[in-house]
Design a protein around this motif. Structure first.
Motif, PDB file in Angstrom:
ATOM      1  N   GLN A 115      -5.717   5.534  -1.179  1.00 53.23           N
ATOM      2  CA  GLN A 115      -5.051   4.251  -1.014  1.00 53.23           C
ATOM      3  C   GLN A 115      -4.843   3.946   0.460  1.00 53.23           C
ATOM      4  O   GLN A 115      -4.616   4.844   1.282  1.00 53.23           O
ATOM      5  CB  GLN A 115      -3.704   4.233  -1.747  1.00 53.23           C
ATOM      6  N   VAL A 116      -4.896   2.657   0.779  1.00 52.34           N
ATOM      7  CA  VAL A 116      -4.685   2.208   2.151  1.00 52.34           C
ATOM      8  C   VAL A 116      -3.329   1.516   2.241  1.00 52.34           C
ATOM      9  O   VAL A 116      -2.717   1.164   1.229  1.00 52.34           O
ATOM     10  CB  VAL A 116      -5.797   1.228   2.595  1.00 52.34           C
ATOM     11  N   TYR A 117      -2.861   1.343   3.473  1.00 51.47           N
ATOM     12  CA  TYR A 117      -1.696   0.492   3.726  1.00 51.47           C
ATOM     13  C   TYR A 117      -2.187  -0.706   4.525  1.00 51.47           C
ATOM     14  O   TYR A 117      -2.886  -0.549   5.531  1.00 51.47           O
ATOM     15  CB  TYR A 117      -0.589   1.221   4.487  1.00 51.47           C
ATOM     16  N   ILE A 118      -1.824  -1.915   4.062  1.00 55.34           N
ATOM     17  CA  ILE A 118      -2.337  -3.154   4.672  1.00 55.34           C
ATOM     18  C   ILE A 118      -1.167  -3.951   5.240  1.00 55.34           C
ATOM     19  O   ILE A 118      -0.162  -4.180   4.554  1.00 55.34           O
ATOM     20  CB  ILE A 118      -3.089  -4.015   3.640  1.00 55.34           C
ATOM     21  N   ALA A 119      -1.300  -4.371   6.489  1.00 53.93           N
ATOM     22  CA  ALA A 119      -0.279  -5.195   7.144  1.00 53.93           C
ATOM     23  C   ALA A 119      -0.971  -6.199   8.056  1.00 53.93           C
ATOM     24  O   ALA A 119      -2.167  -6.094   8.331  1.00 53.93           O
ATOM     25  CB  ALA A 119       0.693  -4.327   7.939  1.00 53.93           C
ATOM     26  N   GLY A 142       0.805  -1.207   0.000  1.00 54.94           N
ATOM     27  CA  GLY A 142       0.000   0.000   0.000  1.00 54.94           C
ATOM     28  C   GLY A 142       0.840   1.260   0.000  1.00 54.94           C
ATOM     29  O   GLY A 142       2.074   1.229  -0.144  1.00 54.94           O
ATOM     30  N   HIS A 143       0.164   2.378   0.178  1.00 54.43           N
ATOM     31  CA  HIS A 143       0.815   3.685   0.183  1.00 54.43           C
ATOM     32  C   HIS A 143       1.534   3.892   1.515  1.00 54.43           C
ATOM     33  O   HIS A 143       0.969   3.670   2.584  1.00 54.43           O
ATOM     34  CB  HIS A 143      -0.225   4.781  -0.042  1.00 54.43           C
ATOM     35  N   ALA A 144       2.783   4.323   1.434  1.00 52.31           N
ATOM     36  CA  ALA A 144       3.601   4.455   2.644  1.00 52.31           C
ATOM     37  C   ALA A 144       3.141   5.577   3.557  1.00 52.31           C
ATOM     38  O   ALA A 144       3.555   5.630   4.728  1.00 52.31           O
ATOM     39  CB  ALA A 144       5.065   4.671   2.264  1.00 52.31           C
ATOM     40  N   GLN A 145       2.284   6.506   3.033  1.00 51.73           N
ATOM     41  CA  GLN A 145       1.729   7.563   3.889  1.00 51.73           C
ATOM     42  C   GLN A 145       0.202   7.586   3.794  1.00 51.73           C
ATOM     43  O   GLN A 145      -0.425   8.655   3.838  1.00 51.73           O
ATOM     44  CB  GLN A 145       2.280   8.943   3.489  1.00 51.73           C
ATOM     45  N   ALA A 146      -0.385   6.401   3.711  1.00 48.77           N
ATOM     46  CA  ALA A 146      -1.842   6.320   3.583  1.00 48.77           C
ATOM     47  C   ALA A 146      -2.519   6.836   4.844  1.00 48.77           C
ATOM     48  O   ALA A 146      -1.982   6.714   5.960  1.00 48.77           O
ATOM     49  CB  ALA A 146      -2.263   4.871   3.322  1.00 48.77           C
ATOM     50  N   GLN A 147      -3.714   7.391   4.667  1.00 49.60           N
ATOM     51  CA  GLN A 147      -4.473   7.859   5.824  1.00 49.60           C
ATOM     52  C   GLN A 147      -5.129   6.701   6.574  1.00 49.60           C
ATOM     53  O   GLN A 147      -5.305   6.768   7.790  1.00 49.60           O
ATOM     54  CB  GLN A 147      -5.528   8.868   5.377  1.00 49.60           C
ATOM     55  N   TRP A 148      -5.503   5.660   5.841  1.00 46.30           N
ATOM     56  CA  TRP A 148      -6.094   4.459   6.446  1.00 46.30           C
ATOM     57  C   TRP A 148      -5.037   3.356   6.495  1.00 46.30           C
ATOM     58  O   TRP A 148      -4.337   3.123   5.504  1.00 46.30           O
ATOM     59  CB  TRP A 148      -7.259   3.937   5.610  1.00 46.30           C
ATOM     60  N   MET A 149      -4.956   2.672   7.617  1.00 43.03           N
ATOM     61  CA  MET A 149      -4.115   1.485   7.727  1.00 43.03           C
ATOM     62  C   MET A 149      -4.995   0.321   8.149  1.00 43.03           C
ATOM     63  O   MET A 149      -5.698   0.396   9.163  1.00 43.03           O
ATOM     64  CB  MET A 149      -2.976   1.697   8.735  1.00 43.03           C
ATOM     65  N   ILE A 150      -4.945  -0.745   7.366  1.00 44.60           N
ATOM     66  CA  ILE A 150      -5.708  -1.958   7.662  1.00 44.60           C
ATOM     67  C   ILE A 150      -4.758  -2.963   8.297  1.00 44.60           C
ATOM     68  O   ILE A 150      -3.690  -3.266   7.736  1.00 44.60           O
ATOM     69  CB  ILE A 150      -6.312  -2.571   6.377  1.00 44.60           C
ATOM     70  N   LEU A 187      -7.946   0.448  10.943  1.00 44.90           N
ATOM     71  CA  LEU A 187      -9.075  -0.473  10.944  1.00 44.90           C
ATOM     72  C   LEU A 187      -8.521  -1.857  11.250  1.00 44.90           C
ATOM     73  O   LEU A 187      -7.812  -2.447  10.439  1.00 44.90           O
ATOM     74  CB  LEU A 187      -9.786  -0.463   9.589  1.00 44.90           C
ATOM     75  N   ALA A 188      -8.806  -2.369  12.439  1.00 42.72           N
ATOM     76  CA  ALA A 188      -8.320  -3.687  12.870  1.00 42.72           C
ATOM     77  C   ALA A 188      -9.369  -4.734  12.519  1.00 42.72           C
ATOM     78  O   ALA A 188     -10.534  -4.599  12.914  1.00 42.72           O
ATOM     79  CB  ALA A 188      -8.037  -3.693  14.370  1.00 42.72           C
ATOM     80  N   MET A 189      -8.937  -5.777  11.797  1.00 41.26           N
ATOM     81  CA  MET A 189      -9.877  -6.767  11.273  1.00 41.26           C
ATOM     82  C   MET A 189      -9.547  -8.147  11.829  1.00 41.26           C
ATOM     83  O   MET A 189      -8.460  -8.673  11.587  1.00 41.26           O
ATOM     84  CB  MET A 189      -9.824  -6.791   9.743  1.00 41.26           C
ATOM     85  N   GLY A 190     -10.492  -8.703  12.576  1.00 40.72           N
ATOM     86  CA  GLY A 190     -10.313 -10.048  13.102  1.00 40.72           C
ATOM     87  C   GLY A 190      -9.943 -10.057  14.575  1.00 40.72           C
ATOM     88  O   GLY A 190      -9.306  -9.125  15.093  1.00 40.72           O
ATOM     89  N   ARG A 191     -10.360 -11.124  15.249  1.00 37.18           N
ATOM     90  CA  ARG A 191     -10.217 -11.189  16.703  1.00 37.18           C
ATOM     91  C   ARG A 191      -8.770 -11.078  17.161  1.00 37.18           C
ATOM     92  O   ARG A 191      -8.460 -10.325  18.093  1.00 37.18           O
ATOM     93  CB  ARG A 191     -10.831 -12.500  17.221  1.00 37.18           C
ATOM     94  N   GLN A 251       5.953  -0.105  11.542  1.00 33.93           N
ATOM     95  CA  GLN A 251       5.170   0.183  10.348  1.00 33.93           C
ATOM     96  C   GLN A 251       4.151   1.290  10.610  1.00 33.93           C
ATOM     97  O   GLN A 251       3.967   2.187   9.774  1.00 33.93           O
ATOM     98  CB  GLN A 251       4.460  -1.091   9.865  1.00 33.93           C
ATOM     99  N   VAL A 252       3.486   1.220  11.748  1.00 28.38           N
ATOM    100  CA  VAL A 252       2.511   2.265  12.090  1.00 28.38           C
ATOM    101  C   VAL A 252       3.210   3.614  12.215  1.00 28.38           C
ATOM    102  O   VAL A 252       2.702   4.649  11.741  1.00 28.38           O
ATOM    103  CB  VAL A 252       1.778   1.899  13.400  1.00 28.38           C
TER     104      VAL A 252
END
Length: 271
Positions: A159-163, A108-116, A201-205, A191-192
């Protein structure tokens, strides 16, 4: 009658034309007495010395000693993107490296506003080295498009950044162990810091519980704004879970709407 004829008798019989049969004379010497006795038994062969077989150990084989794990690379908190990616690729601190095909660093984008932030790589992520691929990744892409976002190349607003919390796949997709999460946590933290997103946005338990350091289920954490490293966090279900439980897609849409409002400055403050 004697078996032998005198010389005179033999001469008279010859004169009479009688053919005489005389037993043949033998010049054989009588066998020695020892030869007529029973043969002496052959001498017994010398005893054969049997070597004693080597003792067979009945002790169990010693357990194989696994190769000691390498320490996590030092200085993670000061690494740039290139150094951080290389550190993740070479890390062997938790042992998951023994079964991985690829590390899953992030995209993803290294300075994205959203991080997944997701949980841990699955089989397809491990094979491709990218988070959220396959059907779960397709559903995530649809969810992002619904709020005007994309993982494709775009500006930081779109664009988001996903990790992932874990950078290596656990065997057989089992749940991550606490020590494995702890070994990977500095990588995610850095990374954050490098992305400096306005929202997570945190996804999953496991992602939610690891980031927020809590054992509460997602159902009790939804609808509120949390924080990680000073960044607002909204929690929701993992796309793989939604594929198994489509009725909860409406709740995930509510979570996305909440995240969008927080990013615009109209949502509740982090708890």
């Amino acid at each position: 009658m004697s078996a032998r004829w005198s010389d005179r008798q033999q001469a008279m019989l010859r004169e009479m034309g009688v053919t005489l049969w005389l037993p043949p004379q033998t010049d054989a010497m009588p066998l020695p007495e020892a030869a007529m006795s029973e043969p002496a038994p052959a001498p017994a062969p010398p005893p054969v010395r049997m070597s004693r077989p080597a003792a067979v150990s009945t002790a169990p084989n010693p357990p194989s000693v696994p190769r000691p794990l390498a320490a996590r690379p030092s200085g993670v908190a000061a690494m740039d993107w290139l150094a951080l990616r290389e550190a993740v690729a070479g890390c062997e601190a938790c042992g998951l490296c023994r079964g991985r095909q690829n590390t899953v660093f992030g995209v993803g984008h290294a300075q994205a506003q959203w991080m997944i932030i997701g949980e841990a790589p699955g089989e397809q992520e491990d094979r491709q080295g990218e988070p959220f691929v396959g059907k779960a990744g397709q559903l995530l892409d649809n969810m992002l498009r619904a709020v005007g976002l994309t993982r494709a190349e775009a500006g930081p607003e779109q664009q988001v950044y996903i990790a992932n919390v874990l950078k290596c796949r656990p065997p057989m997709n089992r749940n991550p162990e606490p020590q494995e999460v702890a070994q990977c946590e500095p990588f995610l933290k850095r990374q954050v810091e490098l992305v400096a997103p306005k929202l997570i946005l945190a996804m999953g338990r496991f992602a939610v519980q690891s980031i927020l350091q809590t054992g509460e289920p997602i159902g009790r954490l939804r609808g509120r704004v949390h924080a990680y490293q000073g960044v607002p966090v909204v929690v929701t279900y993992h796309p793989a879970y939604l594929l198994r439980n489509p009725a909860d897609k409406a709740r995930s849409w509510d979570d996305l709407c909440l995240a969008r409002e927080v990013l615009r400055g109209g949502g509740p403050a982090p708890a």
